[in-house]
Design a protein around this motif. Structure first.
Motif, PDB file in Angstrom:
ATOM      1  N   TRP A   3      32.291  53.964   0.546  1.00 30.95           N
ATOM      2  CA  TRP A   3      32.793  52.593   0.595  1.00 30.95           C
ATOM      3  C   TRP A   3      31.701  51.627   1.023  1.00 30.95           C
ATOM      4  CZ3 TRP A   3      37.771  51.683  -0.893  1.00 30.95           C
ATOM      5  CH2 TRP A   3      38.617  52.782  -0.965  1.00 30.95           C
ATOM      6  N   VAL A   4      31.813  50.397   0.568  1.00 28.52           N
ATOM      7  CA  VAL A   4      30.926  49.323   0.996  1.00 28.52           C
ATOM      8  C   VAL A   4      31.799  48.101   1.275  1.00 28.52           C
ATOM      9  CG1 VAL A   4      30.456  48.525  -1.357  1.00 28.52           C
ATOM     10  CG2 VAL A   4      28.795  48.073   0.421  1.00 28.52           C
ATOM     11  N   GLY A   5      31.407  47.317   2.288  1.00 27.48           N
ATOM     12  CA  GLY A   5      32.209  46.157   2.655  1.00 27.48           C
ATOM     13  C   GLY A   5      31.631  44.855   2.113  1.00 27.48           C
ATOM     14  N   PHE A   6      32.525  43.969   1.683  1.00 32.13           N
ATOM     15  CA  PHE A   6      32.143  42.650   1.184  1.00 32.13           C
ATOM     16  C   PHE A   6      33.033  41.602   1.830  1.00 32.13           C
ATOM     17  CE2 PHE A   6      30.882  45.440  -2.325  1.00 32.13           C
ATOM     18  CZ  PHE A   6      29.621  44.961  -2.641  1.00 32.13           C
ATOM     19  N   LYS A   7      32.459  40.448   2.131  1.00 34.08           N
ATOM     20  CA  LYS A   7      33.258  39.324   2.647  1.00 34.08           C
ATOM     21  C   LYS A   7      34.104  38.726   1.533  1.00 34.08           C
ATOM     22  CE  LYS A   7      31.396  38.878   6.860  1.00 34.08           C
ATOM     23  NZ  LYS A   7      32.110  39.380   7.975  1.00 34.08           N
ATOM     24  N   THR A   8      33.514  38.582   0.329  1.00 37.52           N
ATOM     25  CA  THR A   8      34.234  38.082  -0.840  1.00 37.52           C
ATOM     26  C   THR A   8      33.847  38.935  -2.042  1.00 37.52           C
ATOM     27  OG1 THR A   8      32.489  36.506  -1.425  1.00 37.52           O
ATOM     28  CG2 THR A   8      34.263  35.691  -0.002  1.00 37.52           C
ATOM     29  N   ILE A   9      34.678  38.922  -3.040  1.00 33.17           N
ATOM     30  CA  ILE A   9      34.415  39.703  -4.244  1.00 33.17           C
ATOM     31  C   ILE A   9      35.052  39.012  -5.441  1.00 33.17           C
ATOM     32  CG2 ILE A   9      36.419  41.206  -3.965  1.00 33.17           C
ATOM     33  CD1 ILE A   9      34.464  43.482  -4.976  1.00 33.17           C
ATOM     34  N   THR A  10      34.427  39.135  -6.592  1.00 35.73           N
ATOM     35  CA  THR A  10      34.979  38.629  -7.839  1.00 35.73           C
ATOM     36  C   THR A  10      35.316  39.834  -8.701  1.00 35.73           C
ATOM     37  OG1 THR A  10      33.619  36.637  -7.724  1.00 35.73           O
ATOM     38  CG2 THR A  10      34.550  37.205  -9.887  1.00 35.73           C
ATOM     39  N   ILE A  50      36.491  43.396   2.845  1.00 38.99           N
ATOM     40  CA  ILE A  50      37.248  44.214   1.904  1.00 38.99           C
ATOM     41  C   ILE A  50      36.378  45.427   1.570  1.00 38.99           C
ATOM     42  CG2 ILE A  50      36.421  42.864  -0.062  1.00 38.99           C
ATOM     43  CD1 ILE A  50      39.066  43.527  -1.459  1.00 38.99           C
ATOM     44  N   GLY A  51      36.932  46.602   1.668  1.00 41.37           N
ATOM     45  CA  GLY A  51      36.198  47.819   1.348  1.00 41.37           C
ATOM     46  C   GLY A  51      36.341  48.141  -0.130  1.00 41.37           C
ATOM     47  N   ILE A  52      35.214  48.361  -0.786  1.00 46.52           N
ATOM     48  CA  ILE A  52      35.215  48.693  -2.205  1.00 46.52           C
ATOM     49  C   ILE A  52      34.649  50.096  -2.367  1.00 46.52           C
ATOM     50  CG2 ILE A  52      34.334  48.066  -4.497  1.00 46.52           C
ATOM     51  CD1 ILE A  52      36.247  45.991  -3.283  1.00 46.52           C
ATOM     52  N   ASN A  53      35.323  50.925  -3.126  1.00 45.41           N
ATOM     53  CA  ASN A  53      34.800  52.242  -3.439  1.00 45.41           C
ATOM     54  C   ASN A  53      33.571  52.031  -4.314  1.00 45.41           C
ATOM     55  OD1 ASN A  53      34.286  54.819  -4.453  1.00 45.41           O
ATOM     56  ND2 ASN A  53      36.449  55.351  -4.436  1.00 45.41           N
ATOM     57  N   VAL A  54      32.423  52.527  -3.886  1.00 41.51           N
ATOM     58  CA  VAL A  54      31.167  52.256  -4.584  1.00 41.51           C
ATOM     59  C   VAL A  54      31.220  52.683  -6.046  1.00 41.51           C
ATOM     60  CG1 VAL A  54      28.698  52.814  -4.644  1.00 41.51           C
ATOM     61  CG2 VAL A  54      29.801  52.244  -2.484  1.00 41.51           C
ATOM     62  N   THR A  55      31.966  53.704  -6.367  1.00 41.34           N
ATOM     63  CA  THR A  55      32.047  54.138  -7.763  1.00 41.34           C
ATOM     64  C   THR A  55      32.739  53.105  -8.648  1.00 41.34           C
ATOM     65  OG1 THR A  55      34.073  55.378  -7.335  1.00 41.34           O
ATOM     66  CG2 THR A  55      31.994  56.579  -7.162  1.00 41.34           C
ATOM     67  N   ALA A  56      33.361  52.089  -8.054  1.00 33.38           N
ATOM     68  CA  ALA A  56      33.991  51.028  -8.836  1.00 33.38           C
ATOM     69  C   ALA A  56      33.011  49.902  -9.166  1.00 33.38           C
ATOM     70  CB  ALA A  56      35.186  50.453  -8.075  1.00 33.38           C
ATOM     71  N   LEU A  57      31.808  49.949  -8.602  1.00 33.80           N
ATOM     72  CA  LEU A  57      30.813  48.905  -8.837  1.00 33.80           C
ATOM     73  C   LEU A  57      30.039  49.166 -10.123  1.00 33.80           C
ATOM     74  CD1 LEU A  57      29.340  48.602  -5.232  1.00 33.80           C
ATOM     75  CD2 LEU A  57      31.043  47.118  -6.317  1.00 33.80           C
ATOM     76  N   ASP A  58      29.649  48.087 -10.788  1.00 29.47           N
ATOM     77  CA  ASP A  58      28.836  48.214 -12.000  1.00 29.47           C
ATOM     78  C   ASP A  58      27.411  48.639 -11.687  1.00 29.47           C
ATOM     79  OD1 ASP A  58      30.898  47.456 -13.701  1.00 29.47           O
ATOM     80  OD2 ASP A  58      30.392  45.339 -13.566  1.00 29.47           O
ATOM     81  N   ASP A  59      26.877  48.188 -10.554  1.00 26.79           N
ATOM     82  CA  ASP A  59      25.487  48.471 -10.204  1.00 26.79           C
ATOM     83  C   ASP A  59      25.444  49.017  -8.782  1.00 26.79           C
ATOM     84  OD1 ASP A  59      22.755  48.575  -9.792  1.00 26.79           O
ATOM     85  OD2 ASP A  59      22.445  46.416  -9.970  1.00 26.79           O
TER      86      ASP A  59
END
Length: 92
Positions: A3-10, A50-59
């Motif tokens: 997981w990686v955390g972001f303050k905002t995400i699109t 917001i925690g995002i599963n890194v495998t969901a990222l494009d890069d």
């Protein structure tokens, strides 16, 4: 999961924003891909990101995506590089 955390995400892509489910009412919710059902995000009331599963990222090549903490370290799969047993730090 990584997981990686972001303050905002699109949200971009086929399904757009995840489908959200409260896993613990008022405390936590998890986001799932509306197309395939994969878990892609998490929001917890005690964490400001917001925690995002890194495998969901494009890069995933960014230097800021280097693991610094592993949960359930003793249960990690053997074929991935080990992450040192460290405690997460908070920026001051």
């Amino acid at each position: 999961m990584w997981w990686v955390g972001f303050k905002t995400i699109t949200w971009i892509g086929e399904g757009g924003e995840p489908t959200w489910y409260e896993t613990f009412p008022g405390e936590a919710k998890r986001g799932f891909c509306p197309t395939c059902g994969s878990r892609v995000a998490a929001i917890d009331s005690d964490i400001p990101e917001i925690g995002i599963n890194v495998t969901a990222l494009d890069d995933t090549s960014g230097e800021d995506l280097v693991p610094i903490h592993a949960s359930f370290h003793d249960n990690a799969v053997r074929w991935l590089p080990s992450v040192a047993k460290t405690e997460p730090t908070t920026a001051s």
